[in-house]
Design an enzyme around this catalytic site. Structure first.
Site, PDB file in Angstrom:
ATOM      1  N   MET A  30     -62.385 -44.970 -11.485  1.00 13.65           N
ATOM      2  CA  MET A  30     -61.639 -44.089 -12.397  1.00 13.65           C
ATOM      3  C   MET A  30     -60.848 -44.928 -13.400  1.00 13.65           C
ATOM      4  O   MET A  30     -59.885 -44.436 -14.013  1.00 13.65           O
ATOM      5  CB  MET A  30     -60.717 -43.166 -11.603  1.00 13.65           C
ATOM      6  CG  MET A  30     -61.521 -42.242 -10.682  1.00 13.65           C
ATOM      7  SD  MET A  30     -60.669 -40.728 -10.255  1.00 13.65           S
ATOM      8  CE  MET A  30     -59.307 -41.371  -9.309  1.00 13.65           C
ATOM      9  N   GLY A  36     -59.138 -55.269  -7.132  1.00 14.44           N
ATOM     10  CA  GLY A  36     -59.908 -54.535  -6.116  1.00 14.44           C
ATOM     11  C   GLY A  36     -61.231 -54.056  -6.703  1.00 14.44           C
ATOM     12  O   GLY A  36     -62.310 -54.261  -6.124  1.00 14.44           O
ATOM     13  N   HIS A  37     -61.158 -53.427  -7.876  1.00 12.28           N
ATOM     14  CA  HIS A  37     -62.386 -52.972  -8.542  1.00 12.28           C
ATOM     15  C   HIS A  37     -63.293 -54.167  -8.869  1.00 12.28           C
ATOM     16  O   HIS A  37     -64.516 -54.098  -8.713  1.00 12.28           O
ATOM     17  CB  HIS A  37     -62.063 -52.260  -9.859  1.00 12.28           C
ATOM     18  CG  HIS A  37     -61.216 -51.029  -9.716  1.00 12.28           C
ATOM     19  ND1 HIS A  37     -59.914 -50.981 -10.142  1.00 12.28           N
ATOM     20  CD2 HIS A  37     -61.507 -49.798  -9.223  1.00 12.28           C
ATOM     21  CE1 HIS A  37     -59.425 -49.766  -9.920  1.00 12.28           C
ATOM     22  NE2 HIS A  37     -60.367 -49.032  -9.360  1.00 12.28           N
ATOM     23  N   GLN A 153     -63.144 -41.804   2.358  1.00 18.21           N
ATOM     24  CA  GLN A 153     -64.101 -41.547   1.277  1.00 18.21           C
ATOM     25  C   GLN A 153     -65.421 -42.271   1.554  1.00 18.21           C
ATOM     26  O   GLN A 153     -66.511 -41.720   1.386  1.00 18.21           O
ATOM     27  CB  GLN A 153     -63.505 -42.009  -0.045  1.00 18.21           C
ATOM     28  CG  GLN A 153     -64.481 -42.090  -1.191  1.00 18.21           C
ATOM     29  CD  GLN A 153     -63.797 -42.407  -2.499  1.00 18.21           C
ATOM     30  OE1 GLN A 153     -63.159 -41.546  -3.082  1.00 18.21           O
ATOM     31  NE2 GLN A 153     -63.907 -43.637  -2.965  1.00 18.21           N
ATOM     32  N   SER A 185     -53.968 -50.866  -6.008  1.00 17.53           N
ATOM     33  CA  SER A 185     -54.306 -49.496  -6.363  1.00 17.53           C
ATOM     34  C   SER A 185     -53.898 -49.279  -7.815  1.00 17.53           C
ATOM     35  O   SER A 185     -52.885 -49.830  -8.269  1.00 17.53           O
ATOM     36  CB  SER A 185     -53.523 -48.523  -5.471  1.00 17.53           C
ATOM     37  OG  SER A 185     -53.508 -47.232  -6.056  1.00 17.53           O
ATOM     38  N   ARG A 187     -52.594 -46.787  -8.892  1.00 19.53           N
ATOM     39  CA  ARG A 187     -51.315 -46.062  -8.885  1.00 19.53           C
ATOM     40  C   ARG A 187     -50.114 -46.997  -8.709  1.00 19.53           C
ATOM     41  O   ARG A 187     -48.983 -46.576  -8.948  1.00 19.53           O
ATOM     42  CB  ARG A 187     -51.308 -45.012  -7.778  1.00 19.53           C
ATOM     43  CG  ARG A 187     -52.246 -43.843  -8.061  1.00 19.53           C
ATOM     44  CD  ARG A 187     -52.148 -42.778  -6.986  1.00 19.53           C
ATOM     45  NE  ARG A 187     -52.938 -41.599  -7.289  1.00 19.53           N
ATOM     46  CZ  ARG A 187     -54.214 -41.433  -6.934  1.00 19.53           C
ATOM     47  NH1 ARG A 187     -54.836 -42.373  -6.264  1.00 19.53           N
ATOM     48  NH2 ARG A 187     -54.850 -40.327  -7.251  1.00 19.53           N
TER      49      ARG A 187
HETATM   50  P1  AMP Z   1     -60.772 -45.685  -7.974  1.00 23.44           P
HETATM   51  O1  AMP Z   1     -60.839 -46.193  -9.370  1.00 23.44           O
HETATM   52  O2  AMP Z   1     -59.394 -45.679  -7.397  1.00 23.44           O
HETATM   53  O3  AMP Z   1     -61.521 -44.392  -7.777  1.00 23.44           O
HETATM   54  O4  AMP Z   1     -61.551 -46.751  -7.091  1.00 23.44           O
HETATM   55  C1  AMP Z   1     -62.881 -47.091  -7.371  1.00 23.44           C
HETATM   56  C2  AMP Z   1     -63.428 -47.881  -6.222  1.00 23.44           C
HETATM   57  O5  AMP Z   1     -62.658 -49.078  -6.057  1.00 23.44           O
HETATM   58  C3  AMP Z   1     -63.353 -47.130  -4.885  1.00 23.44           C
HETATM   59  O6  AMP Z   1     -64.547 -47.367  -4.164  1.00 23.44           O
HETATM   60  C4  AMP Z   1     -62.161 -47.742  -4.217  1.00 23.44           C
HETATM   61  O7  AMP Z   1     -62.217 -47.694  -2.810  1.00 23.44           O
HETATM   62  C5  AMP Z   1     -62.265 -49.191  -4.713  1.00 23.44           C
HETATM   63  N1  AMP Z   1     -60.961 -49.834  -4.609  1.00 23.44           N
HETATM   64  C6  AMP Z   1     -59.783 -49.394  -5.113  1.00 23.44           C
HETATM   65  N2  AMP Z   1     -58.792 -50.230  -4.760  1.00 23.44           N
HETATM   66  C7  AMP Z   1     -59.349 -51.214  -4.010  1.00 23.44           C
HETATM   67  C8  AMP Z   1     -58.838 -52.359  -3.332  1.00 23.44           C
HETATM   68  N3  AMP Z   1     -57.550 -52.668  -3.349  1.00 23.44           N
HETATM   69  N4  AMP Z   1     -59.710 -53.151  -2.669  1.00 23.44           N
HETATM   70  C9  AMP Z   1     -61.031 -52.824  -2.634  1.00 23.44           C
HETATM   71  N5  AMP Z   1     -61.570 -51.764  -3.237  1.00 23.44           N
HETATM   72  C10 AMP Z   1     -60.745 -50.952  -3.914  1.00 23.44           C
END
Ligand code: AMP
Length: 282
Positions: A30, A36-37, A153, A185, A187
């Site tokens: 998103m 992380g991404h 998820q 995150s 957020r």
């Molecule tokens: P999001 O943009 O929050 O929907 O996250 C996109 C993807 O990145 C999802 O598969 C999340 O689980 C993964 N993700 C988000 N934060 C982390 C993190 N700290 N470590 C690993 N993967 C992450």
């Protein structure tokens, strides 16, 4: 790096790749990208010829309008980061493109959605399933990458793709953390200074439980410990703490590392809701 906003153009390009015999990995996000991404992108780049990252803030998975409205956005920085990573394709559709009509589909997760996030965010996983199945249908990747940060998820998407017999490998990637342990995150940028400081207590208490789980007589005793420790911080409100089976997501009382328990938590820190988890076997 190529950027697409339209499904048809993206699919044309992916057809070219396929005709050349190249494999494709998909990283759904998103946006407001962080390390992380990027770890997911790197994993996909290692395992596939072409990596497609999607950036779309999916309205149907937000049960809280305020959260949707305030969801962080940084498209220019996202593109810069992805260019640095030598990502091949970015798909950034608008809402009209993804949902020309309201998505009325409902999914059966066979109970996996009745606990934790599903319990506190009604409709959330149905929205996640709507967007993830759409993206998988559009890109038809060989592999799709999801973070263990969103543990429930991940379990639900695995279940869904198996049930729908979607020909894709779901690859789980480990949680990437800040130096003080806070799970990264999008957020986190919304945390105020003092809230950001205390937020690291969430991961610290989870690590503590994982590293000393034989100190506790039951899952109930662990919960009491976690709640009492976090209650020392007035700006924190624990929404749930559960120790669940890594496959069924049902509560487990066996705290042996080999039993496959995962400690999952959701905490409000000020106005920001954070989730984290640790596998007792890690
Ligand atoms: P999001 O943009 O929050 O929907 O996250 C996109 C993807 O990145 C999802 O598969 C999340 O689980 C993964 N993700 C988000 N934060 C982390 C993190 N700290 N470590 C690993 N993967 C992450």
């Amino acid at each position: 790096m190529e950027t697409f906003e339209h499904i048809a153009r993206l699919q044309n390009r992916i057809r070219d790749f396929r005709n050349r015999g190249l494999t494709v990995g998909l990283v759904p996000t998103m946006g407001a990208l962080h390390a992380g991404h990027i770890s997911l992108v790197r994993c996909s780049k290692k395992q596939n010829d072409i990596t497609v990252v999607s950036i779309f803030i999916n309205p149907t998975q937000f049960n809280d309008k305020d959260d949707y409205r305030h969801y962080p956005k940084s498209p220019e920085n996202d593109l810069k980061l992805l260019r640095t990573e030598k990502c091949d394709v970015v798909f950034m559709p608008g809402e009209e493109e993804m949902y020309p009509e309201p998505d009325k589909r409902t999914f059966d997760f066979e109970g996996l959605d009745t606990v934790m996030e599903g319990k506190f965010r009604p409709g959330h996983f149905n929205g996640v399933a709507q967007i993830v199945t759409r993206l998988l249908d559009i890109v038809k990747p060989d592999r799709a990458y999801f973070g263990q940060k969103d543990f429930q998820q991940l379990v639900i998407i695995r279940h869904l793709t198996n049930r729908l017999k979607m020909p894709v490998d779901i690859i789980a990637c480990p949680i990437i953390r800040e130096k003080d342990g806070l799970a990264m995150s999008s957020r986190n940028v919304r945390l105020t200074g003092t809230d950001r400081k205390v937020a690291s207590e969430i991961s610290q208490v989870l690590f503590d439980v994982r590293d000393h789980c034989n100190r506790f007589s039951s899952a109930g005793a662990v919960r009491e410990y976690v709640l009492s420790r976090l209650s020392l911080f007035p700006q924190m409100q624990v929404e749930y703490f559960e120790i669940v089976d890594e496959k069924t997501l049902q509560p487990v009382d066996d705290l042996q590392p080999s039993a496959g328990g995962v400690c999952c938590i959701a905490v409000w820190v000020g106005k920001v809701r954070l989730i984290d988890n640790v596998n007792l076997n890690s």
